[in-house]
Design an enzyme around this catalytic site. Structure first.
Site: not given
Ligand SMILES: NC(=O)N[C@@H](CC(=O)O)C(=O)O
Length: 421
Positions: A55, A299, A317
Site C-alpha cells: 500500500l 503482490d 520490480p
Molecule cells: N514484487 C515486486 O516485484 N516488488 C515488490 C517487492 C519485491 O518483492 O521485490 C515491491 O514492493 O515493489
C-alpha cells in the site's frame, strides 16, 4: 444501517436465490425496508482476502496510499488486505503498524491488516519488535521482510521460534541473494538470448527447501510468498506430505504470464520473482488446483511512473494486481466458484486467523461479500484504475468478469461497479 435484498443471485455458483443483508450479517428473510439489488446473472462470493498487498504508505504516497489501495481492493472484490512492511519508515515497530491499521480503518473500504517486518529496517541483521507489534492495536500475526529474503538461517530460525508463542507466521520472500546479484529476469533460454542477467529458479527453491526444514525443526508456521517455479512446487509438495506447517501463495501474474514478455524490454513486465517459463506456469496452476499452493495473493506492487517508465535495468520490480486478480484467476481456473472462493477468500482468511471473512455466506455469516458478473468482458485501461499507479501488465487486454458490488459488514464499498466513496 441499510439492509440489502440481492435478488436472484447465485451464491458460490448454486441455483439463484435471494440474499438478504441486515445489520452487517446475512439474514434469512427481508423485512421490506431493504434496498433491492438485481442479482440476476451474478455470482456472490465471500469477500476476497489478499495476504500480500503493497500500500506504500507511509513513504511513497505518490505511488499508492492506504486509501487509494483500499479503493482498488474493494473494486477488485476484496474485503480484507494484508499490507506489506516495506514502507518508509519500515513497518517494524508498533507505532508504524498501528498507523497503517488506523489509516485503513479511516478509509473504511476494506479491513487493512498490517504485516510487520521480521528484521529491523528489513536489513536482515536483527529481529524487529515482533512481540510489540503482535500486542499492538494492529494485532499483527504475519511478519515478512518481503522485497528481501531473511537470508540468515539463524535469524530465520529465531523468527520462527519467536512467533510460535502467539501462533504467528513468518512469510518468506524466498530468494537466495547471492544467487540473484544483478538479476534482471528469469535465468533461462530467453535471458541468454536477451543478454540479461538471470534470476535462477534454484535461488527460490533453495530457500524454500531450507525454510521448510527450519519450520519443521522448530514446529512453527511458515508461509511462502509468491511461489514462481515448478521446482518450488515439488519442495512444497514433499514438505506438506511430511506434515510441515507450511502454506504458500501464487500471484495472478505467475499463473498467466511468461518470461517471453521480457523480450519487449517493457519494464511493466519486470517483477520479483520474475516471470518464469510456460512449464512453470503449468505447474503453478496444477499446484493451485491440488492445494499444494494454498492461495492466490496479488503482490499488488504500485510504482510511480518514473520508477517504471525507464530503462529495464533501472525500473523497479512489481506490477498492479488488486483490480484484475479475480479476472485473471477466472480466466485461468474457469468458473469453478467453490475453488476460487477457497483459494482467494476462505483459505487466506483461515491462514491469517481473520474472523468474519471467508465465510460460506449462510444465514448468520458476517456480510463480507462480492458480486461478480462472469459474463462481462472489459478491456483494461490503466486510466480507469483506482490505484494511484498505472503499472498494470494487462493494458488493452480483454479480461473476463467484472466486480459489480462489494459489501463490507453489510455496507456497500462498491455498487454498480463503482466505489461508493
Ligand atoms: N514484487 C515486486 O516485484 N516488488 C515488490 C517487492 C519485491 O518483492 O521485490 C515491491 O514492493 O515493489
Amino acid at each position: 444501517m441499510t439492509g440489502f435484498l440481492i435478488q436472484g443471485v447465485s451464491v458460490l455458483g448454486a441455483a439463484p436465490s435471494d440474499l438478504v443483508l441486515r445489520d452487517g450479517f446475512v439474514v434469512s428473510a427481508p423485512d421490506g425496508t431493504e434496498d433491492v439489488v438485481d442479482g440476476s446473472g451474478l455470482v456472490a462470493l465471500p469477500g476476497l482476502v489478499d495476504l500480500h498487498t503493497h500500500l506504500r504508505e507511509p513513504g511513497r504516497e505518490d505511488a499508492e496510499t492506504v486509501e487509494t489501495g483500499s479503493r482498488a481492493a474493494a473494486l477488485g472484490g476484496y474485503t480484507a488486505v494484508f499490507a506489506m512492511a516495506n514502507t518508509s519508515p519500515v513497518a517494524d515497530t508498533a507505532g508504524v503498524v498501528e498507523q497503517v491499521w488506523r489509516l485503513g480503518r479511516e478509509a473504511g473500504l476494506v479491513d487493512v491488516q498490517p504485516i510487520g517486518a521480521v528484521t529491523v529496517g528489513l536489513a536482515g541483521k536483527q529481529l524487529a519488535e515482533l512481540g510489540a507489534m503482535a500486542t499492538s492495536a494492529a494485532g499483527v500475526r504475519i511478519f515478512s521482510d518481503d522485497g528481501f529474503c531473511v537470508a540468515d538461517p539463524r535469524l530465520m530460525r529465531r523468527a520462527l521460534e519467536y512467533v510460535k508463542a502467539f501462533d504467528g507466521i513468518i512469510a518468506q520472500h524466498a530468494e537466495e541473494p547471492r544467487l540473484t546479484e544483478g538479476a534482471q529476469m528469469h535465468e533461462g533460454e530467453v535471458s541468454t538470448r536477451l543478454g540479461l542477467t538471470g534470476w535462477p529458479a534454484v535461488a527460490e527453491e533453495a530457500i524454500i527447501a531450507r525454510d521448510v526444514l527450519l519450520a519443521e525443526h522448530v514446529g512453527s508456521r511458515l508461509h511462502v510468498c509468491h511461489v514462481s517455479t515448478a521446482g518450488s512446487v515439488e519442495v512444497l509438495r514433499q514438505a506438506k506430505a511430511r506434515g510441515v506447517r507450511v502454506t504458500a501463495e501464487v500471484t495472478p501474474h505467475h499463473l498467466l504470464l511468461t518470461d517471453e514478455l521480457a523480450a519487449s524490454y517493457d519494464p511493466v513486465f519486470k517483477v520479483n520473482p520474475p516471470l518464469r517459463t510456460a512449464a512453470d506456469v503449468a505447474a503453478l496452476r496444477q499446484a493451485l488446483v491440488d492445494g499444494v499452493i494454498d492461495v492466490v495473493a496479488t503482490d499488488h506492487a504500485p510504482h510511480a511512473v518514473e520508477d517504471k517508465e525507464c530503462e529495464w535495468a533501472y525500473a523497479r520490480p512489481g506490477m498492479l494486481g488488486l483490480e484484475t486478480a479475480l479476472s485473471i484467476v477466472l480466466s485461468v481456473l474457469g468458473e469453478r466458484w467453490d475453488l476460487i472462493a477457497d483459494r482467494m477468500s476462505r483459505t487466506p482468511a483461515r491462514i491469517a486467523g481473520l474472523d468474519g471473512h471467508g465465510t460460506d455466506l449462510a444465514v448468520g455469516s458476517p456480510a463480507n461479500l462480492t458480486l461478480v458478473d462472469p459474463s462481462a468482458r472489459r478491456v483494461v485501461d490503466p486510466a480507469e484504475l483506482a490505484s494511484r499507479s498505472r503499472n498494470t501488465p494487462y493494458t488493452g487486454t480483454t479480461l473476463p468478469g467484472r466486480i459489480v458490488a462489494t459489501f463490507l459488514r453489510g455496507e456497500p464499498t462498491v455498487l454498480d461497479g463503482k466505489a461508493v466513496k
